[in-house]
Design a protein around this motif. Structure first.
Motif, PDB file in Angstrom:
ATOM      1  N   CYS A   1     -27.800  14.103   6.953  1.00  0.00           N
ATOM      2  CA  CYS A   1     -26.912  13.128   6.320  1.00  0.00           C
ATOM      3  C   CYS A   1     -26.786  13.451   4.842  1.00  0.00           C
ATOM      4  N   ILE A   2     -25.554  13.657   4.389  1.00  0.00           N
ATOM      5  CA  ILE A   2     -25.278  13.809   2.965  1.00  0.00           C
ATOM      6  C   ILE A   2     -24.948  12.418   2.433  1.00  0.00           C
ATOM      7  N   LEU A   3     -25.758  11.919   1.505  1.00  0.00           N
ATOM      8  CA  LEU A   3     -25.618  10.544   1.032  1.00  0.00           C
ATOM      9  C   LEU A   3     -25.164  10.498  -0.423  1.00  0.00           C
ATOM     10  N   GLY A   4     -23.895  10.162  -0.627  1.00  0.00           N
ATOM     11  CA  GLY A   4     -23.381   9.935  -1.969  1.00  0.00           C
ATOM     12  C   GLY A   4     -23.439   8.450  -2.299  1.00  0.00           C
ATOM     13  N   HIS A   5     -22.994   8.088  -3.487  1.00  0.00           N
ATOM     14  CA  HIS A   5     -23.018   6.667  -3.840  1.00  0.00           C
ATOM     15  C   HIS A   5     -21.947   6.335  -4.867  1.00  0.00           C
ATOM     16  N   SER A   6     -21.622   5.066  -4.974  1.00  0.00           N
ATOM     17  CA  SER A   6     -20.616   4.597  -5.919  1.00  0.00           C
ATOM     18  C   SER A   6     -21.098   4.749  -7.361  1.00  0.00           C
ATOM     19  N   ASP A   7     -20.129   4.880  -8.261  1.00  0.00           N
ATOM     20  CA  ASP A   7     -20.407   4.924  -9.701  1.00  0.00           C
ATOM     21  C   ASP A   7     -21.448   5.984 -10.068  1.00  0.00           C
TER      22      ASP A   7
ATOM     23  N   VAL B   1     -13.634  11.390  -5.781  1.00  0.00           N
ATOM     24  CA  VAL B   1     -14.374  12.647  -5.947  1.00  0.00           C
ATOM     25  C   VAL B   1     -15.741  12.557  -5.270  1.00  0.00           C
ATOM     26  N   ALA B   2     -16.394  11.400  -5.386  1.00  0.00           N
ATOM     27  CA  ALA B   2     -17.706  11.232  -4.764  1.00  0.00           C
ATOM     28  C   ALA B   2     -17.628  11.426  -3.255  1.00  0.00           C
ATOM     29  N   GLU B   3     -16.616  10.860  -2.629  1.00  0.00           N
ATOM     30  CA  GLU B   3     -16.447  11.017  -1.181  1.00  0.00           C
ATOM     31  C   GLU B   3     -16.087  12.455  -0.831  1.00  0.00           C
ATOM     32  N   ALA B   4     -15.213  13.067  -1.634  1.00  0.00           N
ATOM     33  CA  ALA B   4     -14.837  14.466  -1.387  1.00  0.00           C
ATOM     34  C   ALA B   4     -16.040  15.381  -1.560  1.00  0.00           C
ATOM     35  N   ASN B   5     -16.910  15.047  -2.497  1.00  0.00           N
ATOM     36  CA  ASN B   5     -18.111  15.843  -2.738  1.00  0.00           C
ATOM     37  C   ASN B   5     -19.059  15.790  -1.537  1.00  0.00           C
ATOM     38  N   VAL B   6     -19.169  14.628  -0.918  1.00  0.00           N
ATOM     39  CA  VAL B   6     -19.989  14.490   0.288  1.00  0.00           C
ATOM     40  C   VAL B   6     -19.430  15.350   1.418  1.00  0.00           C
TER      41      VAL B   6
ATOM     42  N   ARG C   1     -24.627  20.825  20.085  1.00  0.00           N
ATOM     43  CA  ARG C   1     -24.817  19.361  20.073  1.00  0.00           C
ATOM     44  C   ARG C   1     -26.291  18.968  20.039  1.00  0.00           C
ATOM     45  N   ASP C   2     -27.081  19.854  19.465  1.00  0.00           N
ATOM     46  CA  ASP C   2     -28.496  19.535  19.236  1.00  0.00           C
ATOM     47  C   ASP C   2     -28.707  18.946  17.846  1.00  0.00           C
ATOM     48  N   LEU C   3     -27.643  18.924  17.060  1.00  0.00           N
ATOM     49  CA  LEU C   3     -27.729  18.481  15.674  1.00  0.00           C
ATOM     50  C   LEU C   3     -26.378  17.923  15.247  1.00  0.00           C
ATOM     51  N   MET C   4     -26.408  16.930  14.378  1.00  0.00           N
ATOM     52  CA  MET C   4     -25.193  16.361  13.830  1.00  0.00           C
ATOM     53  C   MET C   4     -25.279  16.384  12.304  1.00  0.00           C
ATOM     54  N   VAL C   5     -24.164  16.721  11.661  1.00  0.00           N
ATOM     55  CA  VAL C   5     -24.073  16.687  10.203  1.00  0.00           C
ATOM     56  C   VAL C   5     -23.066  15.611   9.833  1.00  0.00           C
ATOM     57  N   VAL C   6     -23.503  14.619   9.057  1.00  0.00           N
ATOM     58  CA  VAL C   6     -22.631  13.496   8.708  1.00  0.00           C
ATOM     59  C   VAL C   6     -22.660  13.242   7.212  1.00  0.00           C
ATOM     60  N   GLY C   7     -21.618  12.593   6.736  1.00  0.00           N
ATOM     61  CA  GLY C   7     -21.544  12.190   5.336  1.00  0.00           C
ATOM     62  C   GLY C   7     -21.513  10.679   5.234  1.00  0.00           C
ATOM     63  N   ALA C   8     -22.041  10.149   4.140  1.00  0.00           N
ATOM     64  CA  ALA C   8     -22.085   8.703   3.962  1.00  0.00           C
ATOM     65  C   ALA C   8     -22.030   8.349   2.486  1.00  0.00           C
TER      66      ALA C   8
ATOM     67  N   GLY D   1     -25.628  -2.467  -1.456  1.00  0.00           N
ATOM     68  CA  GLY D   1     -26.644  -1.732  -0.726  1.00  0.00           C
ATOM     69  C   GLY D   1     -26.156  -1.188   0.600  1.00  0.00           C
ATOM     70  N   ARG D   2     -24.926  -1.508   0.968  1.00  0.00           N
ATOM     71  CA  ARG D   2     -24.415  -1.090   2.276  1.00  0.00           C
ATOM     72  C   ARG D   2     -23.983   0.374   2.257  1.00  0.00           C
ATOM     73  N   ILE D   3     -24.274   1.058   3.363  1.00  0.00           N
ATOM     74  CA  ILE D   3     -23.906   2.468   3.512  1.00  0.00           C
ATOM     75  C   ILE D   3     -22.805   2.595   4.544  1.00  0.00           C
ATOM     76  N   THR D   4     -21.732   3.289   4.151  1.00  0.00           N
ATOM     77  CA  THR D   4     -20.593   3.526   5.038  1.00  0.00           C
ATOM     78  C   THR D   4     -20.554   4.996   5.388  1.00  0.00           C
ATOM     79  N   PHE D   5     -20.456   5.293   6.673  1.00  0.00           N
ATOM     80  CA  PHE D   5     -20.397   6.685   7.112  1.00  0.00           C
ATOM     81  C   PHE D   5     -18.957   7.164   7.126  1.00  0.00           C
ATOM     82  N   LEU D   6     -18.761   8.387   6.633  1.00  0.00           N
ATOM     83  CA  LEU D   6     -17.423   8.943   6.478  1.00  0.00           C
ATOM     84  C   LEU D   6     -17.009   9.723   7.724  1.00  0.00           C
TER      85      LEU D   6
END
Length: 237
Positions: free
Chosen positions: A136-142, A190-195, A216-223, A230-235
């Motif tokens: 999971c690639i985890l970006g954040h606001s601001d 930009v933050a979302e594009a960076n993720v 399908r032994d692994l998943m790569v996701v962005g969030a 504090g809420r995390i949204t998956f992209l």
């Protein structure tokens, strides 16, 4: 009716050790990840575990485990179910915002949560060697690093760090006017594009991880993590 003297007397009768003893969750809620348990987790299960953990975090229902006991249980080995690449921002500690405990997740943190060769090698260890089922690639606001990259900040070694994000800034710049970090909408864009860019970089530059993802032994996701809620949204994508 109890008066102050009666209340103090009742408290005095309670052993201090009992007052100081934390209330831990049930044993099954705090079981550490073993190789056997890790092997039973699918990539979709791993994603569900992170989503459920963030839901507990935002609702104030986090699980309180005996971390010292977990440390002892994982001292001779680890089998995390996921690997998280997050920003070093002090407000987004992955284990806390996903309500995970000792031995649950690998955690790589760097300003701007981008992926370079060093992070990629760490992720190959986490997945192909150690068995994690999700990245999971985890970006954040601001995000301060995103703002610095937008403004093309030059400062010591930070200059080279932010250079990893500049291509994303340039790709996102569509207006003739030079964008600045004062544009909150552009910062988020930009933050979302960076993720998403980091997720693509992983799959494009690691044959081992790509092979696991294709099987399908692994998943790569962005969030994206929202600092205020504090809420995390998956992209998607």
């Amino acid at each position: 009716m109890l008066n102050r003297r009666m209340i103090c007397g009742c408290l005095a009768a309670v052993p201090l050790a009992a007052l100081a003893r934390p209330a831990f969750a049930e044993e099954n809620q705090c079981a550490v990840f073993t190789r056997e348990r890790q092997a039973s987790v699918t990539p979709a299960d791993a994603l569900a575990l992170l989503k459920a953990g963030n839901e507990r975090f935002v609702s104030g229902q986090t699980v309180n485990c005996d971390l010292v006991k977990q440390a002892a249980a994982t001292a001779t080995g680890q089998a995390p179910f996921a690997a998280i690449v997050g920003c070093m921002d002090s407000r987004v500690p992955p284990e806390l915002v996903f309500d995970q405990k000792i031995g649950d997740v690998f955690d790589a943190r760097i300003a701007g949560n981008f992926v370079d060769t060093n992070i990629l090698g760490s992720l190959e260890f986490a997945t192909a060697v150690a068995g994690a089922r999700l990245i999971c690639i985890l970006g954040h606001s601001d995000c301060g690093a995103i703002k610095g990259a937008i403004d093309d900040v030059k400062f010591g070694n930070l200059t080279a760090t932010l250079a990893n994000i500049r291509p994303v800034v340039e790709a996102a710049s569509t207006d003739a006017e030079t964008p600045t970090s004062k544009d909150a909408g552009f910062v988020q864009k930009v933050a979302e594009a960076n993720v998403r860019n980091a997720a693509r970089f992983i799959l494009d530059n690691s044959p081992a991880i790509r092979e696991m993802a294709d099987a399908r032994d692994l998943m790569v996701v962005g969030a994206m993590h929202d600092l205020a809620s504090g809420r995390i949204t998956f992209l998607d994508g």
